[in-house]
Write an enzyme that holds these catalytic residues in place. Structure first.
Site, short mmCIF file in Angstrom:
data_model
loop_
_atom_site.label_atom_id
_atom_site.label_comp_id
_atom_site.label_asym_id
_atom_site.label_seq_id
_atom_site.Cartn_x
_atom_site.Cartn_y
_atom_site.Cartn_z
N HIS A 134 -28.33 -37.46 41.43
CA HIS A 134 -27.89 -37.25 42.80
C HIS A 134 -28.81 -38.00 43.75
O HIS A 134 -30.02 -38.04 43.53
CB HIS A 134 -27.92 -35.75 43.14
CG HIS A 134 -27.08 -34.92 42.22
ND1 HIS A 134 -27.57 -34.39 41.05
CD2 HIS A 134 -25.78 -34.53 42.30
CE1 HIS A 134 -26.62 -33.70 40.44
NE2 HIS A 134 -25.51 -33.79 41.17
N HIS B 156 -33.59 -32.58 47.51
CA HIS B 156 -32.55 -32.50 48.55
C HIS B 156 -33.07 -31.81 49.82
O HIS B 156 -32.34 -31.67 50.79
CB HIS B 156 -31.31 -31.76 48.03
CG HIS B 156 -30.60 -32.50 46.94
ND1 HIS B 156 -30.14 -33.79 47.10
CD2 HIS B 156 -30.27 -32.14 45.68
CE1 HIS B 156 -29.57 -34.20 45.96
NE2 HIS B 156 -29.64 -33.21 45.09
N ASP C 268 -33.13 -39.12 39.66
CA ASP C 268 -32.14 -38.05 39.54
C ASP C 268 -30.76 -38.66 39.76
O ASP C 268 -30.61 -39.65 40.45
CB ASP C 268 -32.43 -36.98 40.61
CG ASP C 268 -31.61 -35.71 40.44
OD1 ASP C 268 -32.18 -34.73 39.92
OD2 ASP C 268 -30.43 -35.70 40.83
N ASP D 200 -30.39 -35.62 35.14
CA ASP D 200 -28.95 -35.38 35.07
C ASP D 200 -28.14 -36.66 34.97
O ASP D 200 -26.92 -36.63 35.05
CB ASP D 200 -28.49 -34.51 36.25
CG ASP D 200 -29.21 -34.86 37.53
OD1 ASP D 200 -29.94 -35.87 37.56
OD2 ASP D 200 -29.04 -34.12 38.52
#
Lengths: 439, 553
Positions: free
Chosen positions: A153, A112, A151, A240
Site C-alpha cells: 500500500h 498510513h 509495503d 503484503d
C-alpha cells in the site's frame, strides 16, 4: 553470495495481547507463526544476530513528529508506544554502533499515519518511522535520511509527514493506487515546494513479480540513493506484496524480499503491513533477517512456491521498463512547482480531506507553508474532524532562520489569544520544545 | 538417608544426609582416567560410616559425558534430517555423517513435502558401510508433527540406538534439536557402559536403593531413564552446587550465589528464591542445544588465578599457572594474596607471604597493601561481571504488552558464598555489593549435598490445534484427537495430568502437587471473517527443588 557478516539487532515485539478487534487482520496471532519459524530456524543463535527489547516511546517522541488531536494519549494505546519505541531502539542500536543493522519486527504498523492524527487509518495511529527518524535527528545529529517503503500500500502517511522536508527522501514502491487502498501514490506526487523530487512514488501494476520489483530497485531506487547519499537508510518493510497476501494482488516472493534487502542494504527495517500470516510472513521475515545479517538466504522458499505460477506477464515487463525510463527524472530534474496547492501571500497552501478508514473519522485540513529563502519556513495546519473541533498545528524546522522563528512564536501566541482553535500544538524543532495548549 | 556423589574436575565429594543433618562426608581426588574408581572410592568411604541398608536414594553427578566430548572420545553418528527450505543446514551440521533427506513439515505441522524413504534407507546403508551404528533422526518442526522422524527411525531399525529429536524436548529450535540428538547419540555407548559398571558396583556394595543422575537444570533423572538421554547428564556440576546452597540455606529473595573454585567463579541468580533457568539450552562444543540448564555464568577468577600487574593495576586471572604458592606452586595467586593479607591460613602461609612480598617489591609497593589490592581487584571483577549478568537477565525480551509494562526486574539483596575462599573474602564482597553476605556451614561439600537432595525434574510442552483437531506432547511421544471446544484450561489440565503420570512412572517420590504451568497461551486462528480454531501452547514442569533442607545451627 555475500560473505560480509553484519551484526544485526532484532527487536521482536509481537504484542501477543493486542488486536484492533478479534477477527481484524491486525490481531494477536499476526506474528505467531513468524515467531515459530524464526525460533525453529535458530535465527537468534546465528552469530551476530541478537534480540533486543523495545523502548517505550514517550509523549514527546510522538509530539516531535505529529500533531495529535486532542492529544497523544487519546490517539494511541500502549502497544503503539511500544511499536514506535521498538523503532527507536532500532535506531539507537545502529547510531550507537552496537549493531550494524537493526530490524524492528513490531506491530501495530504506522506508515498510513499522517502529520496530523485524529485516530487510526489503514490500521495505523502513529508513524513508527517518523517518530524514529525525528528522535534520531534530534539525539544523534544526523540530517539526511532515506525511507524506502516496500509495503504494497502506498505509504501515504510517511509521504505526508515528510512532504516539506528536503532532507528526508521518501520512495514508495506499491501496487498502483487505481487498484488498491489508499488510492494515492502517483508519480506526480513528488514533494512540497521546498522538497520537490524528495518524494518518489513508484506505482506497480497488479501481479508484478520479483523481476519487476528488483528492476525498479536497480534502475530507479539505487541510483537515486547513490546521489542523495543519506546517512541512514530505512526500509518500511511491509510484506503484503507477497503472492499469498489476502488483501492485495502482487506476486512478490520471500526470495525477492531477501534479494531486495540485500541490494538495498538498509540500516534499519521496520515492519509495516502483511497479512498472509501463515503463508508469507514466516518466510519473508526469515529472508529479510538473513539478508540483513549478511547470511546465506538462497535456501529460503515458501513451501508452496512455484516460479511459473507467479511469473510476471510480458506487458508488465514493458510497463516497468517505461517506469524505469521516466521516474529517475522526478528526482534528478524535478518539476518547478508542486502538482497541487496554490501560492498566496508568500505561502503555499493546500486543502485536504482525509478519511480514517479504521476509525471512521473524516478530517478537513488547510495546510500552509510560509515560504522563506533562508530556511524551510513555517508549517501551519488548521484541522477539523468529525471527532475534534478546529485545531491548529504549527511547526518550526530545525535550523530555522531568526525571522521564521519569530513568526512561528508569534503565530502560536496570536492563535492562543485570538484564534478559535480548540487545541493548539507547536512543534519547535529549532529549540527542541514541544508544547500543547487548550486543555 | 540420601547419598550424593559429585565427581568434579578436581575432587570427588560425597555425603550422606539424614533428617536435616550431614551424617558423613568425604573428599577424594578425582581420577579422570577412571571415574568409576572415583565413585567407588567415595562410596566406600561413606559406607564405612553409615549403614547401606538405610539409604533411600543415591544421586550421582558426573563429568563422564562432558569429558568424553571435550576429549573427543565419542562415537560417529549418522545424522538424518528432513528440513525443506530455510536456513542452510550445512551451516550447523554436526559430525561427518550428515544426510539431508528430502521432506518437510511446516510451522502448523502440515507435511508440505513427503519424506523420501528410499533416500533415508540409502543414507543408513551408507553409514553402516562406514561402521556407523547410532543415528539421530531430526525433522524441522517435528514437535508439531513427528511422523517424518518416526519414519527416519524406521529406516534405521536395526541400528544400535536411534534418537528422535522430538523426544528430547518440546521446544522450537531445529539446529539445537539436531545438535542435541547428535550429542545424545555420540555419548550413548560410553554412557551406557558406565551406567552398567556403576550399577554393578553399587549392588556389590549392598545398596538396593533407586539411583538418580543429576542434570544441568538442577534435577535428576532415574538412572535407567537416563540411559536413553545421556546428553542430559552433561554439565551437571554447577547445578549440584546451586542445589546444595538451596538445601543449606532457606533462600526466599532475589539473590546471587558465588561458587569460588580453583580456576573459576560460578555465578547463579535466584528470583524470589528460585534459581533461574536458561531461556535456551546450553552450548556443547560451540553448538547450542536444547539441554536445559540453570542459568550460571563462569568467570575466570578463582583461588588459583595468577596475579599480574598491567598498567599499574593488579589483576587476578584470567590465567591459571598451576596451584597457589601455598600449595607448592611457583607463582602468587589469589589464595596467596588472602594468606598474605592475613585473611586465611591455607597451606604454607610463609610461601604465600614470600611470593607476594617478592612481587610487591618488583613494583615498589608494601606487601600487605599489594595483597589487599589484589583481593579488591578480584572482588571488583566479580562485581562487574555480576552486574553485567543481571543486566542481561533483566534485558530479556518479552512478547506481550502486559509483561512489558510489568517489567519485573531482579534486584538481589542477598549474596551467598561458597567454595574455598568464601570466609576470607566475605567482607570484601559485602563492601562491593552493599548487601548481607551469607557463608553457609558445610559449604565445602555443598555440591555433594546438592546431588544428594536434588529431586526428579521433568517438563512437557503441549501443542494443540483445534482447527486440525489434535494435540501433541512430543517428549512423551503422545498425540490425541481434540474437539472444537478444547480450550486453554483443558490444555493446562491435560499437560499437568500427563506430566504427573509420567513422574509416577519414573519416580514415585515426586508428587503431582509439584507440577506447575510455566507457559500458557491460546490464539484464535482466523480465516476470512471468522474464528476457525485455537492454537494452544502450554508448558508444565516440576521446578528444581530439594527433598529436605540441612539444619543450620
Amino acid at each position: 553470495m555475500h560473505n560480509d557478516k553484519n551484526k544485526l539487532g532484532i527487536i521482536f515485539f509481537p504484542a501477543f495481547d493486542w488486536a484492533i478487534s478479534p477477527t481484524h487482520p491486525e490481531r494477536e496471532e499476526r506474528l505467531l507463526y513468524t515467531q515459530d519459524q524464526l525460533w525453529e530456524e535458530g535465527v537468534f543463535d546465528i552469530k551476530g544476530v541478537c534480540e533486543y527489547k523495545p523502548d517505550v516511546a514517550e509523549r514527546t517522541d510522538v509530539e516531535r513528529a505529529h500533531f495529535c488531536f486532542p492529544d497523544v494519549d487519546a490517539v494511541t494505546t500502549r502497544s503503539h508506544m511500544i511499536a514506535a519505541g521498538g523503532a527507536i531502539r532500532a535506531a539507537r542500536l545502529v547510531l550507537e554502533n552496537e549493531c550494524d543493522k537493526a530490524f524492528a519486527l513490531v506491530r501495530p504498523p504506522g506508515h498510513h499515519a499522517m502529520k496530523v492524527v485524529h485516530g487510526s487509518r489503514g490500521f495505523c495511529n502513529i508513524n513508527n518511522e517518523a517518530v524514529m527518524i525525528e528522535y534520531a535527528r534530534e539525539h544523534y545529529g544526523i540530517k539526511r535520511v532515506a525511507v524506502v517503503d516496500t509495503d504494497c500500500h502506498h505509504g501515504d502517511g510517511s509521504q505526508d509527514v515528510f512532504w516539506h522536508d528536503p532532507d528526508v527522501l521518501f520512495i514508495s514502491l506499491h501496487q498502483d493506487g487505481r487498484t488498491l487502498y489508499p488510492g494515492s501514490g502517483f508519480p506526480t506526487e513528488c514533494g512540497g515546494p521546498k522538497a520537490l523530487g524528495r518524494t518518489i512514488n513508484i506505482p506497480l501494476p497488479p501481479r508484478t513479480s520479483d523481476e519487476g520489483f528488483l528492476t525498479v530497485l536497480d534502475r530507479v531506487v539505487l541510483p537515486i540513493l547513490d546521489d542523495f547519499k543519506p546517512e541512514l537508510i530505512v526500509n518500511s518493510a511491509g510484506q503484503d506484496n507477497h503472492y499469498s497476501d489476502p488483501i492485495t494482488n502482487m506476486n512478490f516472493s520471500a526470495q525477492g524480499y531477501a534479494l531486495l534487502n540485500q541490494r538495498l542494504s538498509p540500516h534499519i527495517a521496520v515492519l509495516e503491513g502483511g497479512y498472509s500470516i501463515q503463508g508469507a510472513l514466516p518466510y519473508v521475515n526469515l529472508g529479510i533477517i538473513l539478508a540483513m545479517a549478511g547470511q546465506d538466504f538462497s535456501h529460503v522458499r515458501e513451501p508452496d512456491y512455484n516460479a511459473e505460477a507467479i511469473r510476471q506477464d510480458r506487458r508488465i515487463d514493458d510497463y516497468v521498463d517505461a517506469l524505469c525510463d521516466q521516474l529517475p527524472a522526478l528526482y534528478f530534474d524535478p518539476p518547478s512547482t508542486p502538482e497541487d496547492g496554490s501560492f498566496s501571500n508568500g505561502c503555499y497552501v493546500r486543502k485536504k480531506n482525509i478519511y480514517y478508514d479504521t476509525d471512521g473519522i473524516t478530517e478537513t485540513q488547510v495546510e500552509s507553508l510560509h515560504l522563506c529563502d533562508d530556511c524551510l519556513g513555517v508549517l501551519k495546519v488548521e484541522s477539523k474532524s468529525s471527532v475534534n473541533p478546529k485545531s491548529l498545528g504549527v511547526q518550526l524546522y530545525a535550523g530555522a532562520c531568526e525571522s521564521c522563528r519569530s513568526l512561528a512564536l508569534d503565530m502560536v501566541e496570536q492563535a492562543r489569544l485570538k484564534g478559535d482553535y480548540r487545541f493548539i500544538q507547536f512543534i519547535n524543532r529549532c529549540d527542541k520544545e514541544y508544547s500543547r495548549y487548550g486543555y | 538417608m540420601y547419598l550424593g556423589i559429585d565427581v568434579g574436575g578436581t575432587h570427588t565429594d560425597a555425603v550422606a544426609v539424614e533428617n536435616g543433618a550431614v551424617r558423613a562426608s568425604c573428599k577424594i581426588v578425582t581420577r579422570h582416567e577412571d571415574l568409576l574408581a572415583s565413585i567407588n572410592g567415595a562410596l566406600e568411604e561413606i559406607l564405612a560410616q553409615v549403614d547401606a541398608g538405610a539409604v533411600r536414594q543415591l544421586n550421582l553427578s558426573t563429568t563422564l559425558s562432558t569429558n568424553a566430548l571435550v576429549q573427543g572420545r565419542i562415537d560417529d553418528v549418522g545424522v538424518l534430517v528432513s528440513c525443506g527450505p530455510g536456513v542452510d543446514p550445512a551451516s550447523f551440521a554436526p559430525g561427518r555423517h550428515f544426510y539431508i533427506i528430502d521432506g518437510a513439515i511446516d510451522h502448523r505441522g502440515v507435511e508440505s513435502r513427503a519424506l523420501d524413504k528410499a533416500a533415508a534407507a540409502r543414507a543408513v546403508d551408507d553409514c553402516r558401510k562406514q561402521g556407523v551404528n547410532v543415528f539421530a533422526a531430526v525433522t524441522k518442526f517435528s514437535i508439531r508433527n513427528p511422523s517424518q522422524e518416526i519414519a527416519l527411525k524406521e529406516a534405521a531399525q536395526d541400528a544400535d540406538f536411534v534418537t528422535m529429536g522430538h523426544t528430547l524436548a518440546g521446544r522450537l529450535g531445529f539446529p539445537r534439536r539436531v545438535a542435541t540428538a547428535y550429542f545424545n547419540c555420540a555419548v550413548w555407548r560410553l554412557y551406557n557402559g558406565f551406567v552398567n559398571a556403576v550399577s554393578e558396583s553399587i549392588r556389590a556394595m549392598g545398596l538396593n536403593c533407586p539411583v538418580g543422575m543429576l542434570k544441568a537444570d538442577g534435577g535428576t533423572l532415574p538412572l535407567d531413564v537416563s540411559r536413553s538421554f545421556p546428553v542430559q547428564s552433561i554439565f551437571s556440576g554447577p547445578a549440584a552446587s546451586v542445589m546444595g546452597i538451596i538445601a543449606l540455606c532457606d533462600i526466599r529473595q532475589d539473590s546471587v550465589i558465588f561458587d569460588i573454585g580453583g580456576t573459576t567463579t560460578d555465578i547463579a541468580v535466584f528470583a524470589e528464591g528460585a534459581p533461574l533457568i536458561e531461556r535456551d539450552g546450553i552450548s556443547i562444543g560451540g553448538h547450542p542445544t536444547l539441554v536445559r540448564a540453570l542459568r550460571v555464568r563462569s568467570i575466570a577468577v578463582g583461588g588459583d588465578s595468577a596475579l599480574s600487574v598491567a598498567g599499574g593495576l593488579v589483576r587476578v586471572g584470567p590465567q591459571r599457572e598451576g596451584p597457589s604458592m601455598a600449595a607448592g606452586g611457583g607463582r602468587p595467586t589469589l589464595t596467596d594474596a588472602l594468606n598474605a593479607a592475613g585473611r586465611s591460613a591455607y597451606g604454607d602461609v610463609a610461601a604465600s607471604e614470600k611470593g607476594i612480598a617478592d612481587m610487591a617489591r618488583d613494583y615498589g609497593v608494601d606487601a600487605r597493601k599489594f595483597a589487599e589490592t589484589a583481593i579488591r581487584s578480584a572482588v571488583d571483577h566479580i562485581h562487574q561481571e555480576t552486574r553485567a549478568f543481571l543486566a542481561e537477565i533483566n534485558e530479556r525480551p518479552v512478547y506481550t504488552i502486559h509483561e512489558m509494562l510489568e517489567d519485573r526486574r531482579i534486584v538481589p539483596n542477598r549474596v551467598y558464598l561458597m567454595g574455598g575462599p568464601s570466609h576470607s573474602m566475605s567482607g570484601d564482597v559485602r563492601e562491593a555489593f552493599k548487601t548481607p553476605v551469607i557463608v553457609p556451614e558445610n559449604a565445602s561439600v555443598a555440591n555433594a549435598v546438592g546431588a544428594a537432595l536434588t529431586r526428579t525434574t521433568h517438563d512437557v510442552h503441549l501443542f494443540a490445534d483445534t482447527q486440525r483437531g489434535f494435540l501433541l506432547i512430543p517428549s512423551l511421544e503422545l498425540s490425541e484427537e481434540v474437539g472444537k471446544n478444547f480450550d486453554l484450561k483443558a490444555a493446562e489440565a491435560e499437560a499437568k495430568r500427563r506430566l504427573g503420570e509420567r513422574l509416577r512412572e519414573i519416580d514415585a517420590s515426586t508428587g503431582f502437587d509439584d507440577v506447575e504451568i510455566t507457559e500458557s497461551s491460546s490464539f484464535n486462528m482466523v480465516s476470512g471473517y471468522g474464528t476457525v480454531g485455537r492454537n494452544i501452547r502450554v508448558k508444565a514442569q516440576v521446578k528444581p527443588g530439594v527433598l529436605e533442607r540441612i539444619n543450620q545451627s
